[in-house]
Design a protein around this motif. Structure first.
Motif, short mmCIF file in Angstrom:
data_model
loop_
_atom_site.label_atom_id
_atom_site.label_comp_id
_atom_site.label_asym_id
_atom_site.label_seq_id
_atom_site.Cartn_x
_atom_site.Cartn_y
_atom_site.Cartn_z
N TRP A 123 42.07 41.20 7.87
CA TRP A 123 43.47 41.49 7.50
C TRP A 123 43.68 41.77 6.12
O TRP A 123 44.81 42.70 5.63
CB TRP A 123 44.60 40.53 8.06
CG TRP A 123 44.41 40.05 9.31
CD1 TRP A 123 44.47 40.93 10.27
CD2 TRP A 123 44.59 38.88 9.84
NE1 TRP A 123 44.38 40.34 11.64
CE2 TRP A 123 44.60 39.02 11.26
CE3 TRP A 123 44.84 37.31 9.35
CZ2 TRP A 123 44.70 37.92 12.34
CZ3 TRP A 123 44.78 36.33 10.48
CH2 TRP A 123 44.97 36.70 11.94
N SER A 124 43.34 41.35 5.40
CA SER A 124 43.36 41.53 3.63
C SER A 124 42.76 42.87 3.56
O SER A 124 43.31 43.71 2.64
CB SER A 124 42.49 40.58 3.05
OG SER A 124 42.87 39.22 3.04
N GLN A 125 41.77 43.49 4.12
CA GLN A 125 41.24 44.77 3.85
C GLN A 125 42.34 45.68 4.67
O GLN A 125 42.37 46.73 4.06
CB GLN A 125 39.83 44.97 4.73
CG GLN A 125 38.79 43.86 4.08
CD GLN A 125 38.57 44.77 2.68
OE1 GLN A 125 38.33 46.01 2.74
NE2 GLN A 125 38.55 44.05 1.71
N CYS A 126 42.80 45.54 5.56
CA CYS A 126 43.84 46.46 6.26
C CYS A 126 45.02 46.73 5.30
O CYS A 126 45.54 47.52 5.46
CB CYS A 126 44.10 45.69 7.67
SG CYS A 126 42.91 45.85 9.11
N TYR A 127 45.49 45.61 4.77
CA TYR A 127 46.74 45.65 4.07
C TYR A 127 46.46 45.75 2.57
O TYR A 127 47.54 45.68 1.79
CB TYR A 127 47.53 44.29 4.24
CG TYR A 127 48.22 43.96 5.39
CD1 TYR A 127 49.55 44.37 5.53
CD2 TYR A 127 47.65 43.80 6.71
CE1 TYR A 127 50.45 44.36 6.72
CE2 TYR A 127 48.35 43.65 7.84
CZ TYR A 127 49.70 43.89 7.83
OH TYR A 127 50.40 43.86 9.07
N ASN A 128 45.13 45.95 2.18
CA ASN A 128 44.85 45.84 0.83
C ASN A 128 45.81 44.84 -0.21
O ASN A 128 46.30 45.17 -1.02
CB ASN A 128 45.39 47.47 0.30
CG ASN A 128 44.57 48.35 0.86
OD1 ASN A 128 43.41 48.27 1.32
ND2 ASN A 128 44.84 49.79 0.71
N HIS A 129 45.27 43.64 0.48
CA HIS A 129 46.22 42.53 -0.13
C HIS A 129 45.58 41.39 0.26
O HIS A 129 45.32 40.73 1.39
CB HIS A 129 47.55 42.35 0.50
CG HIS A 129 48.51 41.31 -0.20
ND1 HIS A 129 48.35 40.12 -0.07
CD2 HIS A 129 49.41 41.49 -1.02
CE1 HIS A 129 49.08 39.41 -0.72
NE2 HIS A 129 49.82 40.20 -1.38
N PRO A 130 45.05 40.68 -1.03
CA PRO A 130 44.24 39.51 -0.68
C PRO A 130 44.89 38.35 -0.13
O PRO A 130 45.79 37.88 -0.22
CB PRO A 130 43.84 38.94 -2.12
CG PRO A 130 45.01 39.59 -3.02
CD PRO A 130 45.40 40.89 -2.34
N GLU A 131 43.99 37.67 0.93
CA GLU A 131 44.60 36.55 1.49
C GLU A 131 45.61 36.70 2.66
O GLU A 131 46.59 35.88 2.82
CB GLU A 131 45.01 35.26 0.79
CG GLU A 131 43.73 34.86 0.02
CD GLU A 131 42.54 34.27 0.73
OE1 GLU A 131 42.65 33.79 1.66
OE2 GLU A 131 41.63 34.66 0.44
N LYS A 132 45.70 38.07 3.11
CA LYS A 132 46.63 38.22 4.14
C LYS A 132 46.49 37.41 5.38
O LYS A 132 45.31 37.53 5.81
CB LYS A 132 46.79 39.86 4.48
CG LYS A 132 47.78 40.15 5.39
CD LYS A 132 49.11 40.13 5.11
CE LYS A 132 49.97 40.57 6.15
NZ LYS A 132 51.47 40.48 5.74
N HIS A 133 47.68 37.01 5.80
CA HIS A 133 47.35 35.88 6.81
C HIS A 133 48.38 35.98 7.96
O HIS A 133 49.62 36.16 7.55
CB HIS A 133 47.09 34.55 6.18
CG HIS A 133 46.66 33.50 7.20
ND1 HIS A 133 45.58 33.47 8.13
CD2 HIS A 133 47.42 32.30 8.02
CE1 HIS A 133 45.31 32.68 8.86
NE2 HIS A 133 46.54 31.85 8.77
N PHE A 134 47.95 35.87 9.25
CA PHE A 134 49.02 35.68 10.24
C PHE A 134 48.69 34.40 10.99
O PHE A 134 47.54 33.92 11.12
CB PHE A 134 48.75 36.77 11.45
CG PHE A 134 49.11 38.00 10.78
CD1 PHE A 134 50.44 38.62 10.60
CD2 PHE A 134 48.15 38.98 10.56
CE1 PHE A 134 50.93 39.94 10.31
CE2 PHE A 134 48.46 40.20 9.87
CZ PHE A 134 49.73 40.55 9.84
N GLU A 135 49.50 33.61 11.53
CA GLU A 135 49.54 32.21 12.00
C GLU A 135 49.28 32.42 13.53
O GLU A 135 50.07 32.20 14.32
CB GLU A 135 50.63 31.47 11.82
CG GLU A 135 51.06 30.87 10.33
CD GLU A 135 49.89 30.22 9.67
OE1 GLU A 135 49.31 29.52 10.67
OE2 GLU A 135 49.48 30.24 8.55
#
Length: 236
Positions: A123-135
């Protein structure tokens, strides 16, 4: 009447389309979301009206699990960072192809040993954002693994030559998941009507740049002119 069915990619679920459903809210637009079943139970979606204008939206791997009959049935097909095979423009056996295969094999192993970490990395790679997380709690680990293996070996082989079907391809300029241009290979399977590149977007393009994607779709499909003018679609 417009009917839209959306298919999400690997590692996501149907809730990812909520902003699309809200943005396209209109009494004469029905927005349906199919669910692959990675995190919650699988759900199918169908076009329900015979005389509606039918649009199928596929993000990434969504193109590979969207039913062939629906792809053929659609008046318009929207391809969002879609691909026919993951190595795409790269010749089999090349360094990049070997790197992709090695990377996906490593993901398969990590899915078995530390699946939460794998998904957060993805997800972090997809969003270009570190520690992107879904519950999201994994509902079907086998399906996640089987589809991951399909990403490594699977090929989208169907060809659609319907000249009346409008096909819009929207790609991201900062996609870290699918590294090479997909357009040439997509052209082997579809008659692309319009192609666009969103330079600042990553692989999660339809969810980080929802307004841009929907604007490009509306520009490319004439029936949406009625939407902008306040007319309804009931006579389509």
């Amino acid at each position: 009447m417009i009917e839209i069915i959306a298919y999400h990619g690997w590692g996501f679920d149907k809730s990812i389309w909520t902003a699309w459903e809200n943005s396209l809210g209109h009494p004469d637009i029905s927005f349906y979301t199919a669910n692959r079943g990675y995190f919650t139970e699988p759900e199918s979606a169908i076009f329900k009206q015979d005389n509606s204008y039918k649009i199928l939206v596929a993000h990434s791997f969504g193109l590979h699990w969207a039913p062939e009959d629906q792809i053929k049935m659609a008046d318009a097909l929207i391809l969002l960072n879609s691909f026919t095979r993951l190595p795409d423009e790269v010749s089999l056996g090349s360094l990049r192809s070997k790197h992709l295969e090695k990377m996906i094999r490593a993901m398969e192993i990590k899915l078995k040993t530390n699946r939460t970490s794998l998904l957060v990395d993805f997800w972090s790679q997809c969003y270009n954002h570190p520690e992107k997380h879904f519950e999201w709690n994994i509902n079907n680990e086998k399906l996640l693994l089987d589809d991951l293996r399909h990403l490594r070996k699977g090929v989208f082989s169907a060809t659609y030559t319907n000249t009346d079907q409008r096909v819009i391809s929207i790609e991201a300029g900062m996609d870290k998941i699918v590294l090479s241009s997909r357009l040439n290979r997509l052209n082997e399977h579809f008659r692309i009507s319009n192609s666009h590149l969103v330079e600042t977007a990553g692989h999660a393009l339809p969810f980080t740049h929802t307004d841009i994607c929907i604007s490009l779709i509306k520009e490319g499909i004439p029936i949406f002119e009625d939407y902008e003018s306040g007319n309804d679609y009931s006579g389509y």
